[in-house]
Write a protein that holds these residues in place. Structure first.
Motif, mmCIF file in Angstrom:
data_model
loop_
_atom_site.group_PDB
_atom_site.id
_atom_site.type_symbol
_atom_site.label_atom_id
_atom_site.label_comp_id
_atom_site.label_asym_id
_atom_site.label_seq_id
_atom_site.Cartn_x
_atom_site.Cartn_y
_atom_site.Cartn_z
ATOM 1 N N TRP A 92 0.834 -1.201 0.000
ATOM 2 C CA TRP A 92 0.000 0.000 0.000
ATOM 3 C C TRP A 92 0.866 1.247 0.000
ATOM 4 O O TRP A 92 1.962 1.277 0.549
ATOM 5 C CB TRP A 92 -0.969 0.007 1.183
ATOM 6 N N TRP B 176 0.160 5.335 0.644
ATOM 7 C CA TRP B 176 -0.874 6.208 1.206
ATOM 8 C C TRP B 176 -0.499 7.677 1.061
ATOM 9 O O TRP B 176 0.514 8.114 1.589
ATOM 10 C CB TRP B 176 -1.085 5.843 2.679
ATOM 11 N N ILE C 148 -5.124 5.842 -1.458
ATOM 12 C CA ILE C 148 -4.104 4.813 -1.325
ATOM 13 C C ILE C 148 -3.995 4.038 -2.635
ATOM 14 O O ILE C 148 -5.004 3.774 -3.297
ATOM 15 C CB ILE C 148 -4.401 3.836 -0.158
ATOM 16 N N ILE D 232 -2.904 0.414 -4.008
ATOM 17 C CA ILE D 232 -2.695 -0.935 -3.496
ATOM 18 C C ILE D 232 -2.485 -1.884 -4.665
ATOM 19 O O ILE D 232 -3.022 -1.673 -5.762
ATOM 20 C CB ILE D 232 -3.895 -1.407 -2.634
ATOM 21 N N TRP E 6 -2.904 -7.189 -2.339
ATOM 22 C CA TRP E 6 -3.633 -6.585 -1.216
ATOM 23 C C TRP E 6 -5.107 -6.973 -1.274
ATOM 24 O O TRP E 6 -5.709 -7.362 -0.278
ATOM 25 C CB TRP E 6 -3.466 -5.071 -1.274
ATOM 26 N N PRO F 55 -10.064 2.810 -3.381
ATOM 27 C CA PRO F 55 -8.710 3.056 -2.863
ATOM 28 C C PRO F 55 -8.596 4.325 -2.010
ATOM 29 O O PRO F 55 -7.923 5.292 -2.371
ATOM 30 C CB PRO F 55 -7.876 3.169 -4.150
ATOM 31 N N TRP G 209 -10.190 1.177 4.023
ATOM 32 C CA TRP G 209 -9.347 0.297 4.828
ATOM 33 C C TRP G 209 -9.813 0.288 6.287
ATOM 34 O O TRP G 209 -9.932 -0.774 6.905
ATOM 35 C CB TRP G 209 -7.895 0.769 4.724
#
Length: 296
Positions: free
Chosen positions: A173, A175, A182, A184, A188, A201, A206
């Motif tokens: 990831w 960020w 994010i 990924i 993931w 994302p 998350w």
């Protein structure tokens, strides 16, 4: 370089319009500027040999040949200097741009007089006569070998890293702390049973997947790291899968970019699937408890 190339194009074109086709060029102020550039300015015929009619002093450093060796194909043609595997590509691209009356921009390999292989970048365009036929090519060639080698090395390193990440089944990831977005990788999402387009994302997504019992610990560890109280962020927690159950992951990350005020801007990290390990630990604890009960 591009600024000087445009300057060269305009002035040199003006000179040719007032001189014969076989014009000779004196050591003008323009030529002095071109001779100082890290590369070779040129004027060549639009033929199969790329017959050079003018080259700047950078010719020797770039190609290993003196100007007199190249002009009018005295010792060699520029076409022979181009790597055999790249000649067709160079010809086709320059021909295409010449037919469209647009500038060409191309990277290819050459062999110097000493046999050294170099990567070069060439930019130029065709100059036309009153009948709209190509009179000659005007351009600039510079050495990009170091950049190309560094790029190839980075590309190879990236490929090895991607293979390692894929082989280790690591969820990566990246960020953007300011925007909450994010990036990924597929590992993931696949770790949780999702397709890549099924996960929004953003960091809120998350957080939504984190098990309620783990959120306080996750936020505590994350905030400690964002505040600079720890060298990296590391915590074990559960994430909700597409099927609705939960999977244990080890989440490790680190801030590596800050703004002018010292606030964290960007962090990267990995998810490591430790679900099976956690299940084994749970079974072991249960077994120990049963054994203790039997003993008692």
């Amino acid at each position: 370089i591009y600024k000087y190339f445009k300057f060269f194009s305009i002035l040199l074109n003006t000179k040719v319009n007032t001189m014969t086709e076989k014009a000779t060029y004196t050591k003008s102020d323009l030529e002095q500027i071109l001779d100082c550039l890290p590369g070779m300015a040129y004027q060549s015929l639009y033929d199969d040999h790329w017959t050079m009619e003018y080259v700047s002093e950078g010719c020797e450093e770039l190609l290993g040949y003196q100007k007199e060796d190249i002009i009018e194909n005295a010792q060699t043609t520029y076409n022979k200097i181009i790597h055999p595997d790249d000649r067709e590509k160079v010809h086709n691209q320059i021909k295409k741009e010449a037919e469209n009356n647009t500038s060409f921009n191309i990277e290819y390999r050459i062999y110097t007089k000493e046999g050294t292989l170099k990567w070069v970048w060439e930019q130029g365009r065709a100059i036309y006569d009153n009948d709209n036929q190509v009179k000659y090519l005007l351009g600039f060639i510079t050495n990009i070998t170091n950049r190309k080698l560094n790029y190839n090395e980075l590309k190879e390193t990236k490929n090895r890293l991607e293979l390692a990440v894929k082989g280790a089944n690591l969820g990566v990831w990246d960020w953007n702390i300011k925007t909450g977005r994010i990036n990924i990788n597929e590992n993931w999402t696949e770790m949780l049973g999702f397709d890549p387009d099924e996960i929004d994302p953003v960091v809120d997504e998350w957080e939504r997947l984190i098990h309620e019992e783990d959120k306080d610990q996750v936020n505590e560890r994350l905030n400690e790291h964002l505040a600079g109280e720890s060298d990296f962020y590391s915590v074990e927690h559960r994430l909700k899968t597409k099927e609705g159950d939960y999977k244990w992951v080890k989440d490790i990350g680190k801030v590596f970019n800050w703004d002018e005020n010292g606030n964290p801007k960007r962090a990267v990290g990995i998810h490591l699937d430790i679900d099976e390990t956690k299940k084994v630990e749970k079974r072991l604890r249960e077994s120990e408890e049963k054994f203790r009960t039997y003993i008692e």
